[in-house]
Design an enzyme around this catalytic site. Structure first.
Site, mmCIF file in Angstrom:
data_model
loop_
_atom_site.group_PDB
_atom_site.id
_atom_site.type_symbol
_atom_site.label_atom_id
_atom_site.label_comp_id
_atom_site.label_asym_id
_atom_site.label_seq_id
_atom_site.Cartn_x
_atom_site.Cartn_y
_atom_site.Cartn_z
ATOM 1 N NE ARG A 137 -3.843 -1.506 0.404
ATOM 2 C CZ ARG A 137 -3.964 -2.645 1.071
ATOM 3 N NH1 ARG A 137 -4.379 -2.633 2.323
ATOM 4 N NH2 ARG A 137 -3.664 -3.793 0.500
ATOM 5 C CE1 TYR A 148 1.945 -0.570 0.064
ATOM 6 C CE2 TYR A 148 1.688 -2.788 -0.796
ATOM 7 C CZ TYR A 148 1.169 -1.543 -0.517
ATOM 8 O OH TYR A 148 -0.134 -1.276 -0.825
ATOM 9 C CE LYS A 192 -8.088 -4.929 -4.644
ATOM 10 N NZ LYS A 192 -6.966 -4.862 -5.580
ATOM 11 N NE ARG A 245 -6.883 -4.013 -1.193
ATOM 12 C CZ ARG A 245 -6.626 -5.163 -0.566
ATOM 13 N NH1 ARG A 245 -7.343 -5.528 0.491
ATOM 14 N NH2 ARG A 245 -5.654 -5.945 -0.991
ATOM 15 C CG HIS A 286 -1.092 -7.509 -0.623
ATOM 16 N ND1 HIS A 286 0.089 -6.900 -0.274
ATOM 17 C CD2 HIS A 286 -1.918 -6.511 -1.023
ATOM 18 C CE1 HIS A 286 -0.016 -5.592 -0.468
ATOM 19 N NE2 HIS A 286 -1.229 -5.338 -0.918
ATOM 20 C CG HIS A 343 -3.600 2.667 -3.042
ATOM 21 N ND1 HIS A 343 -4.226 1.541 -2.544
ATOM 22 C CD2 HIS A 343 -2.381 2.256 -3.468
ATOM 23 C CE1 HIS A 343 -3.428 0.500 -2.674
ATOM 24 N NE2 HIS A 343 -2.299 0.906 -3.234
#
Length: 187
Positions: A123, A155, A50, A26, A146, A120
């Site tokens: 990515r 995806y 994250k 990211r 994730h 993004h």
């Protein structure tokens, strides 16, 4: 993606784009990388994702070369430990900010006319390429950082012919397991 990458003129900008499109980072993860988070010799990245979660991501060999060229030839002298540093202007030597990163991409969208050239999107290109290559969903989840597998599953864009080919292959395997039957499993 290729046209965007070809429009990038600095080693830093090529490294940023490469980390997104070939390593799946990211934009915030790229900006948070310290020089010590990049192990060029072993080709690994230590990524703070994250929620403060840390993961190790393989470093693409070509991206490793671009990062090495950036660090050795272009990165300004600075006391900052961040990998991506402002190269010119009054904030030279300071860490690149998210606003600075957006400015880079905005400039290259204007230069190339590629309106979808957003960080993004790079990515997403990485995630889609993994899915198309048949990479296991759990591996994709680990690479992309994730928390939930459902996020990773977005995806996967399967063409109907691919779905049918996978179905036919699975049925053939089932038939081989249970000779002389229709391959139905008892549940």
């Amino acid at each position: 993606v290729i046209e965007l990458l070809e429009s990038l003129s600095s080693w830093r900008d090529r490294a940023i784009a490469g980390l997104m499109v070939f390593c799946g980072l990211r934009s915030a993860e790229v900006l948070a990388l310290d020089v010590t988070d990049v192990d060029i010799g072993a080709r690994w990245l230590r990524v703070s994702g994250k929620g403060g979660k840390e993961r190790r991501v393989p470093l693409d060999v070509d991206v490793a070369g671009v990062i090495q060229a950036y660090v050795l030839a272009e990165r300004p002298d600075t006391t900052s430990t961040r990998l991506c540093i402002v190269a010119k202007g009054p904030t030279r030597g300071q860490p690149l900010t998210s606003a600075g990163l957006r400015r880079i991409f905005r400039y290259h969208r204007g230069l190339t006319g590629i309106t979808t050239a957003h960080p993004h999107a790079l990515r997403h290109t990485f995630g889609s390429a993994l899915a198309e290559a048949g990479v296991n969903l759990a591996v994709m989840q680990a690479l992309l950082g994730h928390s939930h597998i459902d996020t990773t599953a977005r995806y996967i864009h399967l063409a109907p012919t691919h779905v049918k080919a996978e179905f036919d292959a699975a049925r053939a395997r089932q038939r081989g397991v249970i000779p002389g039957s229709m391959g139905t499993a008892s549940y």
